[in-house]
Enzyme design. Structure first.
Site, PDB file in Angstrom:
ATOM      1  N   ASP A  95       0.599  -1.137   0.059  1.00  0.00           N
ATOM      2  CA  ASP A  95       0.046  -0.031   0.082  1.00  0.00           C
ATOM      3  C   ASP A  95       0.848   1.036   0.107  1.00  0.00           C
ATOM      4  OD1 ASP A  95       1.035  -0.303   2.661  1.00  0.00           O
ATOM      5  OD2 ASP A  95      -1.003  -0.824   3.464  1.00  0.00           O
TER       6      ASP A  95
ATOM      7  N   ASN B  54      -7.288  -2.707  14.187  1.00  0.00           N
ATOM      8  CA  ASN B  54      -8.899  -3.035  14.069  1.00  0.00           C
ATOM      9  C   ASN B  54      -8.976  -4.063  13.034  1.00  0.00           C
ATOM     10  OD1 ASN B  54      -7.852  -2.096  11.552  1.00  0.00           O
ATOM     11  ND2 ASN B  54      -9.033  -0.380  11.383  1.00  0.00           N
TER      12      ASN B  54
ATOM     13  N   HIS C 172      -7.338  -4.843  10.170  1.00  0.00           N
ATOM     14  CA  HIS C 172      -7.031  -4.500   8.787  1.00  0.00           C
ATOM     15  C   HIS C 172      -5.738  -5.262   8.423  1.00  0.00           C
ATOM     16  CE1 HIS C 172      -4.529  -0.420   9.350  1.00  0.00           C
ATOM     17  NE2 HIS C 172      -3.849  -1.459   9.406  1.00  0.00           N
TER      18      HIS C 172
ATOM     19  N   GLU D 231      -9.461  -1.864   5.200  1.00  0.00           N
ATOM     20  CA  GLU D 231     -10.222  -1.474   6.623  1.00  0.00           C
ATOM     21  C   GLU D 231     -11.279  -2.530   6.853  1.00  0.00           C
ATOM     22  OE1 GLU D 231      -8.492  -0.107   8.457  1.00  0.00           O
ATOM     23  OE2 GLU D 231      -8.209   2.162   8.040  1.00  0.00           O
TER      24      GLU D 231
HETATM   25  P1  PGA Z   1       2.404  -1.647  12.405  1.00  0.00           P
HETATM   26  O1  PGA Z   1       1.369  -1.404  11.400  1.00  0.00           O
HETATM   27  O2  PGA Z   1       3.276  -2.657  11.993  1.00  0.00           O
HETATM   28  O3  PGA Z   1       3.100  -0.363  12.806  1.00  0.00           O
HETATM   29  O4  PGA Z   1       1.870  -1.900  13.798  1.00  0.00           O
HETATM   30  C1  PGA Z   1       0.498  -2.756  11.075  1.00  0.00           C
HETATM   31  C2  PGA Z   1      -0.685  -2.331  10.144  1.00  0.00           C
HETATM   32  O5  PGA Z   1      -1.346  -1.489  10.624  1.00  0.00           O
HETATM   33  O6  PGA Z   1      -0.889  -3.104   9.232  1.00  0.00           O
END
Ligand code: PGA
Length: 234
Positions: free
Chosen positions: A62, A127, A129, A134
């Site tokens: 992404d 959450n 995702h 999302e």
């Molecule tokens: P993080 O993010 O590795 O910074 O915890 C993971 C994500 O949001 O997929």
């Protein structure tokens, strides 16, 4: 779906590193890569290793809409800084946050079509995702533009020096595209991920309200967590 619980983030990253090594030995050439704080230790292990990616291709999950690849908070910049400048790959693809939606969606889906992913690395949001898919994102989704939820904005703005600069939209590989990867590893560390891991570990049927739950239908998905992220499933 297989869940491996390691004591520490270091142990879990080592386990993920070993799966990378094994995949390479088995001929993996196209790697789906992730950003965020979670994969950093794994990337450090790859950099310190003598693994050779000079014939490998990376396809990232992404990118923030509106950020140029040179912007220090873009995911393209992150990938160069944390991995590619130390460990060169033959070709590296990250969505282009400056392209308009129609152009970028078509371009990235074409890249994914041409480069089927052998090993996909994932983190998970608080959450549930995966990539920026999302809750509520269709399980049939391909590359798309997505409005980030308030929860994701609150969690990710810590990375921005000026928090108001955090974009509210992203381009994300879709859930159907992620599921096409031959092999998937999802990493999660820390107690702030414990609820998401519990939801994933206990869900009986894949549910679009928990995007990561699509992985229960993948033939070769491994979830690797530290003890803190596993604290609600023990
Ligand atoms: P993080 O993010 O590795 O910074 O915890 C993971 C994500 O949001 O997929």
């Amino acid at each position: 779906m297989n869940i491996i619980i390691e004591q520490t983030k270091e142990d879990a990253s080592q386990k993920a590193y070993e799966i990378f090594c094994e995949a390479i030995e088995n001929g993996a050439k196209v790697f789906g890569l992730a950003t965020g704080s979670t994969p950093e230790m794994l990337y450090d292990k790859i950099i310190a290793s003598d693994l050779d990616f000079s014939n490998a291709i990376s396809v990232n999950l992404d990118e923030y809409v509106g950020l140029a690849g040179t912007h220090p908070h873009s995911y393209q910049y992150y990938m160069k800084d944390k991995l590619f400048k130390h460990k060169p790959f033959k070709e590296c693809y990250v969505p282009n946050g400056l392209n308009d939606e129609a152009t970028e969606v078509a371009r990235y889906d074409q890249i994914l079509e041409e480069h089927p992913i052998d090993l996909q690395l994932l983190g998970i949001g608080q959450n549930g995702h995966i990539a920026f898919n999302e809750p509520g994102t269709s399980f049939d989704s391909l590359t798309h533009k997505i409005k980030l939820t308030e929860s994701t904005i609150q969690v990710n703005k810590r990375f921005f020096v000026n928090e108001d600069e955090m974009p509210h939209y992203a381009y994300s590989m879709g859930l159907a595209s992620i599921m096409k990867a031959k092999k998937i590893i999802l990493l999660a560390f820390g107690e702030e991920k414990a609820q998401a891991i519990k939801d994933l570990a206990t869900v009986e049927t894949a549910d679009e309200a928990i995007p990561a739950s699509i992985l229960i239908n993948h033939p070769d998905a491994t979830i690797i967590v530290d003890a803190a992220a596993a604290s609600l499933i023990k």
